[in-house]
Design a protein around this motif. Structure first.
Motif, PDB file in Angstrom:
ATOM      1  N   UNK A   1       0.843  -1.189   0.000  1.00  0.00           N
ATOM      2  CA  UNK A   1       0.000   0.000   0.000  1.00  0.00           C
ATOM      3  C   UNK A   1       0.879   1.240   0.000  1.00  0.00           C
ATOM      4  N   UNK A   2       0.553   2.238  -0.813  1.00  0.00           N
ATOM      5  CA  UNK A   2       1.338   3.473  -0.785  1.00  0.00           C
ATOM      6  C   UNK A   2       1.289   4.100   0.607  1.00  0.00           C
ATOM      7  N   UNK A   3       2.383   4.729   0.997  1.00  0.00           N
ATOM      8  CA  UNK A   3       2.469   5.345   2.314  1.00  0.00           C
ATOM      9  C   UNK A   3       2.120   6.823   2.225  1.00  0.00           C
ATOM     10  N   UNK A   4       1.314   7.260   3.190  1.00  0.00           N
ATOM     11  CA  UNK A   4       0.958   8.669   3.317  1.00  0.00           C
ATOM     12  C   UNK A   4       1.095   9.018   4.793  1.00  0.00           C
ATOM     13  N   UNK A   5       1.823  10.101   5.084  1.00  0.00           N
ATOM     14  CA  UNK A   5       2.029  10.497   6.473  1.00  0.00           C
ATOM     15  C   UNK A   5       1.658  11.960   6.648  1.00  0.00           C
ATOM     16  N   UNK A   6       0.910  12.236   7.715  1.00  0.00           N
ATOM     17  CA  UNK A   6       0.586  13.610   8.095  1.00  0.00           C
ATOM     18  C   UNK A   6       1.151  13.849   9.482  1.00  0.00           C
ATOM     19  N   UNK A   7       1.928  14.920   9.612  1.00  0.00           N
ATOM     20  CA  UNK A   7       2.531  15.261  10.892  1.00  0.00           C
ATOM     21  C   UNK A   7       1.896  16.557  11.371  1.00  0.00           C
ATOM     22  N   UNK A   8       1.308  16.513  12.555  1.00  0.00           N
ATOM     23  CA  UNK A   8       0.644  17.680  13.141  1.00  0.00           C
ATOM     24  C   UNK A   8       1.525  18.227  14.262  1.00  0.00           C
ATOM     25  N   UNK A   9       2.247  19.289  13.939  1.00  0.00           N
ATOM     26  CA  UNK A   9       3.174  19.863  14.910  1.00  0.00           C
ATOM     27  C   UNK A   9       4.235  18.854  15.275  1.00  0.00           C
ATOM     28  N   UNK A  10       4.627  18.828  16.550  1.00  0.00           N
ATOM     29  CA  UNK A  10       5.581  17.812  16.990  1.00  0.00           C
ATOM     30  C   UNK A  10       4.936  16.869  18.010  1.00  0.00           C
TER      31      UNK A  10
END
Length: 82
Positions: free
Chosen positions: A15-24
């Motif tokens: 599966x393709x990887x998707x990452x969302x980072x919200x602040x730290x």
């Protein structure tokens, strides 16, 4: 969508990887294929051919499904390893 993921997995693509980072303090990762290490200072996960390593304080896995997870805590580093 399930059939598409099965076809990708059989083809060795995963599966393709998707990452969302919200602040730290929060990371949402879609395309996670496994948790390799987990404690309050380090979370290491496999995403296809890469390993993602989160370091910090008070790290927890808030949500874990077959293909995604949410890591929360105070991040001091994020590494992408081959």
């Amino acid at each position: 969508m399930g059939n598409k993921n099965n076809l990708l997995a059989r083809a060795g693509l995963g599966m393709p990887t998707h990452m969302e980072i919200n602040g730290n303090t929060e990371a949402v990762v879609d395309g996670c294929s496994g948790v390799l290490e987990y404690d309050s200072d380090v979370v290491r996960i496999r995403t296809g051919k890469l390993v993602v390593r989160f370091t910090g304080r008070g790290l927890t896995i808030k949500c874990l499904t077959a293909e995604s997870l949410v890591v929360t805590g105070f991040f001091t580093g994020i590494e992408f390893l081959v």
